[in-house]
Design a protein around this motif. Structure first.
Motif, PDB file in Angstrom:
ATOM      1  N   UNK A   8       0.771  -1.230   0.000  1.00 34.89           N
ATOM      2  CA  UNK A   8       0.000   0.000   0.000  1.00 34.89           C
ATOM      3  C   UNK A   8       0.805   1.284   0.000  1.00 34.89           C
ATOM      4  N   UNK A   9       2.118   1.164   0.078  1.00 35.35           N
ATOM      5  CA  UNK A   9       2.931   2.362   0.022  1.00 35.35           C
ATOM      6  C   UNK A   9       2.927   2.978  -1.361  1.00 35.35           C
ATOM      7  N   UNK A  10       3.514   4.175  -1.457  1.00 35.60           N
ATOM      8  CA  UNK A  10       3.590   4.836  -2.745  1.00 35.60           C
ATOM      9  C   UNK A  10       3.928   6.300  -2.609  1.00 35.60           C
ATOM     10  N   UNK A  11       3.728   7.012  -3.704  1.00 42.73           N
ATOM     11  CA  UNK A  11       4.000   8.443  -3.771  1.00 42.73           C
ATOM     12  C   UNK A  11       2.672   9.192  -3.744  1.00 42.73           C
ATOM     13  N   UNK A  12       2.571  10.193  -2.879  1.00 44.71           N
ATOM     14  CA  UNK A  12       1.334  10.958  -2.762  1.00 44.71           C
ATOM     15  C   UNK A  12       1.694  12.404  -2.480  1.00 44.71           C
ATOM     16  N   UNK A  13       0.836  13.301  -2.890  1.00 46.51           N
ATOM     17  CA  UNK A  13       1.060  14.715  -2.614  1.00 46.51           C
ATOM     18  C   UNK A  13       0.654  15.042  -1.176  1.00 46.51           C
ATOM     19  N   UNK A  14       1.252  16.082  -0.659  1.00 51.31           N
ATOM     20  CA  UNK A  14       0.891  16.538   0.688  1.00 51.31           C
ATOM     21  C   UNK A  14      -0.613  16.790   0.765  1.00 51.31           C
ATOM     22  N   UNK A  15      -1.195  16.360   1.862  1.00 54.54           N
ATOM     23  CA  UNK A  15      -2.638  16.468   2.037  1.00 54.54           C
ATOM     24  C   UNK A  15      -3.401  15.241   1.589  1.00 54.54           C
ATOM     25  N   UNK A  81      -3.177   0.615   8.301  1.00 54.10           N
ATOM     26  CA  UNK A  81      -2.845   1.952   8.772  1.00 54.10           C
ATOM     27  C   UNK A  81      -3.387   2.939   7.743  1.00 54.10           C
ATOM     28  N   UNK A  82      -4.475   3.595   8.094  1.00 54.72           N
ATOM     29  CA  UNK A  82      -5.049   4.628   7.243  1.00 54.72           C
ATOM     30  C   UNK A  82      -4.358   5.945   7.562  1.00 54.72           C
ATOM     31  N   UNK A  83      -3.757   6.540   6.544  1.00 56.43           N
ATOM     32  CA  UNK A  83      -2.992   7.764   6.727  1.00 56.43           C
ATOM     33  C   UNK A  83      -3.636   8.890   5.933  1.00 56.43           C
ATOM     34  N   UNK A  84      -4.128   9.880   6.622  1.00 56.66           N
ATOM     35  CA  UNK A  84      -4.765  11.036   5.989  1.00 56.66           C
ATOM     36  C   UNK A  84      -3.959  12.299   6.263  1.00 56.66           C
ATOM     37  N   UNK A  85      -4.248  13.331   5.503  1.00 54.64           N
ATOM     38  CA  UNK A  85      -3.567  14.628   5.674  1.00 54.64           C
ATOM     39  C   UNK A  85      -2.055  14.440   5.738  1.00 54.64           C
ATOM     40  N   UNK A  86      -1.538  13.691   4.811  1.00 57.42           N
ATOM     41  CA  UNK A  86      -0.108  13.367   4.827  1.00 57.42           C
ATOM     42  C   UNK A  86       0.751  14.607   4.620  1.00 57.42           C
ATOM     43  N   UNK A  87       1.899  14.582   5.284  1.00 57.04           N
ATOM     44  CA  UNK A  87       2.850  15.693   5.229  1.00 57.04           C
ATOM     45  C   UNK A  87       4.182  15.168   4.698  1.00 57.04           C
ATOM     46  N   UNK A  88       5.002  16.033   4.132  1.00 53.81           N
ATOM     47  CA  UNK A  88       6.323  15.578   3.663  1.00 53.81           C
ATOM     48  C   UNK A  88       7.127  14.890   4.764  1.00 53.81           C
ATOM     49  N   UNK A  89       6.969  15.315   5.994  1.00 55.35           N
ATOM     50  CA  UNK A  89       7.719  14.698   7.090  1.00 55.35           C
ATOM     51  C   UNK A  89       7.232  13.293   7.442  1.00 55.35           C
ATOM     52  N   UNK A  90       6.158  12.843   6.811  1.00 49.67           N
ATOM     53  CA  UNK A  90       5.711  11.459   6.973  1.00 49.67           C
ATOM     54  C   UNK A  90       6.465  10.513   6.045  1.00 49.67           C
ATOM     55  N   UNK A  91       7.277  11.058   5.159  1.00 53.12           N
ATOM     56  CA  UNK A  91       8.049  10.229   4.238  1.00 53.12           C
ATOM     57  C   UNK A  91       8.980   9.308   5.007  1.00 53.12           C
ATOM     58  N   UNK A 122       6.191   8.019   0.282  1.00 51.91           N
ATOM     59  CA  UNK A 122       6.833   9.286  -0.072  1.00 51.91           C
ATOM     60  C   UNK A 122       5.753  10.340  -0.260  1.00 51.91           C
ATOM     61  N   UNK A 123       5.889  11.440   0.476  1.00 54.88           N
ATOM     62  CA  UNK A 123       4.923  12.524   0.403  1.00 54.88           C
ATOM     63  C   UNK A 123       5.619  13.742  -0.187  1.00 54.88           C
ATOM     64  N   UNK A 124       5.142  14.193  -1.329  1.00 59.66           N
ATOM     65  CA  UNK A 124       5.744  15.352  -1.993  1.00 59.66           C
ATOM     66  C   UNK A 124       5.031  16.633  -1.566  1.00 59.66           C
ATOM     67  N   UNK A 125       5.821  17.712  -1.552  1.00 58.75           N
ATOM     68  CA  UNK A 125       5.258  19.004  -1.117  1.00 58.75           C
ATOM     69  C   UNK A 125       4.694  19.782  -2.287  1.00 58.75           C
TER      70      UNK A 125
END
Length: 125
Positions: A8-15, A81-91, A122-125
Motif C-alpha cells: 500500500x505504500x507509494x507516492x502521494x502529494x501533501x494532504x 494503517x489509514x494515513x490522511x492529511x499526509x505531510x512531507x515529514x511522513x516520508x 513518499x509525500x511530496x510538497x
C-alpha cells in the motif's frame, strides 16, 4: 514460520491519503498485538501506532494522532494503517510488527518479535 507482508505504500502529494496493509501468517492473528513503525533516511526508527489483539485499544505517536488510524480484521489476518492529511515529514519506510509475548513498552522496537520487510511512503510538497 511467521511472515508479515506490507503493501500500500507509494507516492502521494501533501494532504493526500494512503492505506497500508499488513498480512500476517504463521501465528493465530487474534492472539497478537500489532504495531506500525517508520524510519526516515538518516533517522532512527519511530513508533507510529499500535492496536491490541482484539482491536479494543489503539495508541498513536503524537506526530500522527488525529491523522492516522490503525485497525485490524482478524478474519483476514490483516492490520491496516489509514494515513490522511499526509505531510512531507511522513516520508519514510513503514514497517508492521507483531508483538507475540507479554510485557514491554508498546512504543519500543524491542517489544516486537516479528517484522515485515517495509513499504516506502513518499509525500511530496
Amino acid at each position: 514460520q511467521v511472515q508479515l507482508i506490507e503493501s500500500g505504500g507509494g507516492l502521494v502529494q501533501a494532504g493526500g491519503s494512503l492505506r497500508l496493509s499488513c498480512v500476517v501468517s504463521g501465528r493465530t492473528f487474534s492472539t497478537v498485538a500489532m504495531g506500525w513503525f517508520r524510519q526516515a533516511p538518516g533517522k532512527d526508527g519511530e513508533f507510529v501506532a499500535r492496536i491490541t489483539r482484539m482491536g479494543g485499544g489503539t495508541y498513536y505517536a503524537d506526530s500522527v494522532k488525529g491523522r492516522f488510524t490503525v485497525s485490524r480484521d482478524n478474519a483476514k489476518n490483516t492490520v491496516y494503517l489509514q494515513m490522511n492529511s499526509l505531510k512531507p515529514e511522513d516520508t519514510a519506510v513503514y514497517y508492521c510488527a507483531c508483538d507475540d509475548s507479554p510485557g514491554g513498552t508498546y512504543s519500543d522496537t524491542e517489544t516486537y518479535d516479528y517484522w515485515g520487510q517495509g513499504t516506502q511512503v513518499t509525500v511530496s510538497s
